[in-house]
Design a protein around this motif. Sequence first.
Motif, mmCIF file in Angstrom:
data_model
loop_
_atom_site.group_PDB
_atom_site.id
_atom_site.type_symbol
_atom_site.label_atom_id
_atom_site.label_comp_id
_atom_site.label_asym_id
_atom_site.label_seq_id
_atom_site.Cartn_x
_atom_site.Cartn_y
_atom_site.Cartn_z
ATOM 1 N N GLY A 56 39.187 122.931 10.242
ATOM 2 C CA GLY A 56 39.499 123.568 11.400
ATOM 3 C C GLY A 56 39.049 125.071 11.278
ATOM 4 O O GLY A 56 39.401 125.729 10.439
ATOM 5 N N VAL A 57 38.329 125.456 12.646
ATOM 6 C CA VAL A 57 37.697 126.823 12.608
ATOM 7 C C VAL A 57 38.669 127.472 13.737
ATOM 8 O O VAL A 57 38.474 126.915 14.970
ATOM 9 C CB VAL A 57 36.294 127.077 12.693
ATOM 10 N N THR A 58 39.292 128.662 13.446
ATOM 11 C CA THR A 58 40.057 129.041 14.656
ATOM 12 C C THR A 58 40.081 130.845 14.464
ATOM 13 O O THR A 58 39.456 131.288 13.631
ATOM 14 C CB THR A 58 41.513 128.381 14.593
ATOM 15 N N THR A 118 28.279 118.641 10.929
ATOM 16 C CA THR A 118 28.852 118.465 12.256
ATOM 17 C C THR A 118 29.848 119.143 12.622
ATOM 18 O O THR A 118 30.995 119.486 12.197
ATOM 19 C CB THR A 118 29.098 116.982 12.647
ATOM 20 N N VAL A 119 29.789 120.029 13.889
ATOM 21 C CA VAL A 119 30.959 120.797 14.364
ATOM 22 C C VAL A 119 31.202 120.537 15.802
ATOM 23 O O VAL A 119 30.206 120.373 16.782
ATOM 24 C CB VAL A 119 30.408 122.472 14.340
ATOM 25 N N SER A 146 36.855 136.758 18.471
ATOM 26 C CA SER A 146 36.734 137.062 17.056
ATOM 27 C C SER A 146 35.426 136.541 16.460
ATOM 28 O O SER A 146 34.925 137.203 15.468
ATOM 29 C CB SER A 146 38.115 136.331 16.302
ATOM 30 N N GLY A 147 34.725 135.679 17.011
ATOM 31 C CA GLY A 147 33.403 135.351 16.523
ATOM 32 C C GLY A 147 33.252 133.972 15.917
ATOM 33 O O GLY A 147 32.612 133.578 15.347
ATOM 34 N N LYS A 148 34.322 133.040 16.414
ATOM 35 C CA LYS A 148 34.441 131.740 15.922
ATOM 36 C C LYS A 148 33.152 131.110 16.136
ATOM 37 O O LYS A 148 32.685 130.061 15.487
ATOM 38 C CB LYS A 148 35.589 130.832 16.688
ATOM 39 N N SER A 149 32.673 131.156 17.474
ATOM 40 C CA SER A 149 31.251 130.451 17.784
ATOM 41 C C SER A 149 30.276 130.915 16.993
ATOM 42 O O SER A 149 29.438 130.190 16.909
ATOM 43 C CB SER A 149 31.482 130.729 19.367
ATOM 44 N N LEU A 199 33.784 117.028 8.672
ATOM 45 C CA LEU A 199 33.811 117.228 10.199
ATOM 46 C C LEU A 199 34.474 118.405 10.468
ATOM 47 O O LEU A 199 35.510 118.616 9.958
ATOM 48 C CB LEU A 199 34.329 115.970 10.815
ATOM 49 N N VAL A 200 33.718 119.424 11.134
ATOM 50 C CA VAL A 200 34.269 120.617 11.596
ATOM 51 C C VAL A 200 34.713 120.760 12.889
ATOM 52 O O VAL A 200 33.856 120.371 13.876
ATOM 53 C CB VAL A 200 33.476 121.911 11.334
ATOM 54 N N PHE A 201 35.888 121.143 13.262
ATOM 55 C CA PHE A 201 36.497 121.329 14.744
ATOM 56 C C PHE A 201 36.468 122.825 14.901
ATOM 57 O O PHE A 201 37.273 123.669 14.154
ATOM 58 C CB PHE A 201 37.736 120.786 15.031
#
Length: 210
Positions: A11-13, A32-33, A18-21, A110-112
């Motif tokens: 999980g990326v949050t 894969t994101v 903040s710059g997540k994208s 797998l990244v969300f």
Amino acid sequence: MPQFKRPLIIGVTGSIASGKSAVCRLLRKYFTVISADRLAHQVLNRKKCRDTLFRRWGEAIIKNGRPDRSKIANLVFGNEKELAFLNSLIHPEVLKLMQKKVVACRDRILVFEVPLLFEANLDDCFDYILLVDAAEETRLQRLISKRNASNRTIRLIIRSQTSDLEKKQRADTVISNNGSLKDLKKQAEAFVSGIRAVKHRPVRQFASLC
């Protein structure tokens, strides 16, 4: 799905702007994101969802036949009742889509990208959580320059999210995005190098597909 047969779920949050994208664009070179926001847009544009929003808020929130996200943001942030209504409509369907992505994935990792990961108490759905952090004033200036939203709405959005301190305590690792893109890229690459050694945890499904 048996724990050992599923992908490692990352999980990326982080707080808004903040710059997540930016970090996820770098991670896409390796993994894969999946963007939870994009899944939410899919749900928002479903006819059933559009009709529900129209009945509640009227035609003012519809633009070119689709829900206008800027107008919806101005309406719900600062209004707990309306925000809760919107979340109850969108979040369960997004979680179902996320679980389908896990089931269909054949990659090892797998990244969300999930902006409201902590706010939705999804900590135990991930094997590892990466927090992208930036100072509040830095984020505010980014939002003012990029979004068609009032200063008041932007501050309400920031205040509605879990505090930066709490997020740091709940995350497995933190990337600071107060510097240059070069520095951000360096941190992202260090994360990629280390994440391959991370092991599966017992995790909770995002949603039941039964």
